[in-house]
Write an enzyme that holds these catalytic residues in place. Structure first.
Site, PDB file in Angstrom:
ATOM      1  N   MET A  30       0.847  -1.200   0.000  1.00  0.00           N
ATOM      2  CA  MET A  30       0.000   0.000   0.000  1.00  0.00           C
ATOM      3  C   MET A  30       0.886   1.256   0.000  1.00  0.00           C
ATOM      4  O   MET A  30       0.434   2.342   0.336  1.00  0.00           O
ATOM      5  CB  MET A  30      -0.931   0.001   1.208  1.00  0.00           C
ATOM      6  CG  MET A  30      -1.899  -1.203   1.180  1.00  0.00           C
ATOM      7  SD  MET A  30      -3.438  -0.936   2.057  1.00  0.00           S
ATOM      8  CE  MET A  30      -2.843  -0.636   3.698  1.00  0.00           C
ATOM      9  N   GLY A  31       2.165   1.077  -0.369  1.00  0.00           N
ATOM     10  CA  GLY A  31       3.053   2.238  -0.473  1.00  0.00           C
ATOM     11  C   GLY A  31       3.607   2.680   0.862  1.00  0.00           C
ATOM     12  O   GLY A  31       3.584   1.939   1.841  1.00  0.00           O
ATOM     13  N   LEU A  33       6.794   3.103   1.431  1.00  0.00           N
ATOM     14  CA  LEU A  33       7.694   1.954   1.527  1.00  0.00           C
ATOM     15  C   LEU A  33       8.812   2.173   2.548  1.00  0.00           C
ATOM     16  O   LEU A  33       9.394   3.250   2.631  1.00  0.00           O
ATOM     17  CB  LEU A  33       8.289   1.666   0.147  1.00  0.00           C
ATOM     18  CG  LEU A  33       7.240   1.431  -0.954  1.00  0.00           C
ATOM     19  CD1 LEU A  33       7.922   1.213  -2.295  1.00  0.00           C
ATOM     20  CD2 LEU A  33       6.321   0.269  -0.621  1.00  0.00           C
ATOM     21  N   SER A  35      12.042  -0.306   4.908  1.00  0.00           N
ATOM     22  CA  SER A  35      12.979  -1.421   4.638  1.00  0.00           C
ATOM     23  C   SER A  35      12.289  -2.782   4.637  1.00  0.00           C
ATOM     24  O   SER A  35      12.794  -3.720   4.004  1.00  0.00           O
ATOM     25  CB  SER A  35      14.137  -1.467   5.626  1.00  0.00           C
ATOM     26  OG  SER A  35      14.164  -0.401   6.456  1.00  0.00           O
ATOM     27  N   GLY A  36      11.160  -2.909   5.329  1.00  0.00           N
ATOM     28  CA  GLY A  36      10.416  -4.181   5.294  1.00  0.00           C
ATOM     29  C   GLY A  36       9.937  -4.474   3.873  1.00  0.00           C
ATOM     30  O   GLY A  36      10.051  -5.602   3.378  1.00  0.00           O
ATOM     31  N   HIS A  37       9.392  -3.437   3.198  1.00  0.00           N
ATOM     32  CA  HIS A  37       8.939  -3.635   1.812  1.00  0.00           C
ATOM     33  C   HIS A  37      10.128  -3.943   0.899  1.00  0.00           C
ATOM     34  O   HIS A  37      10.042  -4.782   0.006  1.00  0.00           O
ATOM     35  CB  HIS A  37       8.250  -2.360   1.288  1.00  0.00           C
ATOM     36  CG  HIS A  37       6.987  -2.006   2.010  1.00  0.00           C
ATOM     37  ND1 HIS A  37       6.868  -0.881   2.802  1.00  0.00           N
ATOM     38  CD2 HIS A  37       5.788  -2.609   2.044  1.00  0.00           C
ATOM     39  CE1 HIS A  37       5.648  -0.816   3.292  1.00  0.00           C
ATOM     40  NE2 HIS A  37       4.962  -1.852   2.859  1.00  0.00           N
ATOM     41  N   LYS A 149       5.159 -10.097   9.316  1.00  0.00           N
ATOM     42  CA  LYS A 149       4.611  -9.251  10.388  1.00  0.00           C
ATOM     43  C   LYS A 149       3.081  -9.340  10.415  1.00  0.00           C
ATOM     44  O   LYS A 149       2.473  -9.374  11.473  1.00  0.00           O
ATOM     45  CB  LYS A 149       5.039  -7.796  10.209  1.00  0.00           C
ATOM     46  CG  LYS A 149       4.610  -6.948  11.391  1.00  0.00           C
ATOM     47  CD  LYS A 149       4.893  -5.521  11.180  1.00  0.00           C
ATOM     48  CE  LYS A 149       3.796  -4.761  10.787  1.00  0.00           C
ATOM     49  NZ  LYS A 149       2.720  -4.188  10.762  1.00  0.00           N
TER      50      LYS A 149
HETATM   51  O1  PAF Z   1      -0.137  -5.696   3.720  1.00  0.00           O
HETATM   52  C1  PAF Z   1      -0.545  -4.808   2.940  1.00  0.00           C
HETATM   53  O2  PAF Z   1       0.146  -3.831   2.648  1.00  0.00           O
HETATM   54  C2  PAF Z   1      -1.934  -4.933   2.347  1.00  0.00           C
HETATM   55  O3  PAF Z   1      -2.821  -5.528   3.243  1.00  0.00           O
HETATM   56  C3  PAF Z   1      -1.946  -5.682   0.998  1.00  0.00           C
HETATM   57  C4  PAF Z   1      -1.492  -7.112   1.143  1.00  0.00           C
HETATM   58  C5  PAF Z   1      -1.042  -4.957   0.011  1.00  0.00           C
HETATM   59  C6  PAF Z   1      -3.372  -5.700   0.424  1.00  0.00           C
HETATM   60  O4  PAF Z   1      -3.858  -4.426   0.225  1.00  0.00           O
END
Ligand code: PAF
Length: 294
Positions: A30-31, A33, A35-37, A149
């Site tokens: 969901m943006g 962002l 370091s986990g992403h 997480k």
């Molecule tokens: O974990 C998230 O960021 C959201 O729940 C996901 C998996 C992108 C779905 O919108």
């Protein structure tokens, strides 16, 4: 890195890669962002030739009075981070590109979506399962990566994929933590410096509870009670702290070996979740065996 906003453009790009024999990983986000992403993108690069990242603040997973409107949207920074870490394509659709106004279908993973976070955020996991199912249909990735997480979310998604025969491998990636132990989360941005210090106590509480169980604590209820008390004394309002079994997230009993401690708390206006996952099975240490000449 290519950026596309429509399903048609996304499918064109994926078609070209597929016809060149390349496989595809999807990292749904969901943006905002952190370091986990970026750890998800790194793991994705090891699993596939091409990495698609989606950024979509999904309205259907937010309840009334939750932070959909104020959820941090940091598009320019996110794009820079994704280019720098080697994502191939960013899919950043508008709400109207994902949902038709008369959509009638909801994906609901019953039995896993109602407890824990589902009890405090009714409908949340239906929104997650529906959007993730749609993203899987849009991108048709070989593999998709999610952070551990959000353990309940990951379990919901794995179960949906199994039940609906969706041909995608689901990979859970270890939680990235700050030096204090606080799990990285976009919602950490809501915390003041002082609250951040307190927030780290959530992970500490989980570790203390895990260690008590590994040391032989017999009553899981007592472990939960002590953890909730400590969290309250530390300034949190706990939503739940539960000793669960990994397989189906039911409350664990004494015979269960693979456990996950799930917790959610509120700290002022911020809701935080975290977990620790561990096994009570005796560990097999090959180095010990090797040193004994086996
Ligand atoms: O974990 C998230 O960021 C959201 O729940 C996901 C998996 C992108 C779905 O919108």
């Amino acid at each position: 890195m290519r950026i596309v906003n429509t399903v048609a453009e996304l499918r064109d790009a994926v078609r070209v890669w597929r016809s060149a024999g390349q496989n595809i990983a999807l990292v749904p986000t969901m943006g905002n962002l952190h370091s986990g992403h970026l750890a998800l993108v790194d793991a994705a690069k090891k699993k596939a030739d091409r990495v698609v990242v989606s950024i979509f603040v999904n309205p259907t997973q937010f309840g009334i009075g939750e932070d959909f409107e104020t959820y941090p949207r940091t598009e320019a920074e996110d794009r820079q981070k994704l280019s720098a870490c080697g994502a191939d394509l960013l899919f950043q659709p508008a709400v109207s590109a994902v949902y038709t106004s008369d959509a009638k279908t909801v994906v609901s993973v019953s039995g896993l979506s109602e407890g824990y976070c589902g009890a405090f955020r009714p409908g949340h996991f239906d929104g997650v399962a529906t959007v993730v199912c749609k993203l899987f249909n849009i991108v048709q990735p070989d593999v998709a990566l999610f952070g551990l997480k959000d353990f309940q979310q990951l379990t919901v998604i794995r179960t949906m994929v199994r039940d609906l025969n969706i041909p995608v491998e689901i990979v859970g990636v270890a939680t990235v933590r700050e030096a204090s132990g606080l799990a990285m989360s976009s919602r950490n941005g809501y915390l003041s410096a002082e609250e951040k210090t307190t927030a780290a106590k959530l992970y500490q509480t989980l570790c203390v509870a895990r260690d008590a169980i590994l040391a032989g604590a017999q009553s899981f209820q007592e472990v939960e009670r002590k953890a909730i008390l400590f969290l309250q004394e530390s300034g949190f309002q706990p939503d739940y702290f539960s000793v669960c079994r990994v397989s189906d997230l039911k409350k664990a009993d004494r015979d269960d070996m693979d456990l996950v401690l799930l917790a959610a708390v509120r700290l002022s206006k911020t809701r935080l979740i975290d977990n620790v996952c561990f096994s009570r099975k005796p560990q097999f240490h090959s180095d010990v065996l090797l040193s004994k000449g086996n």
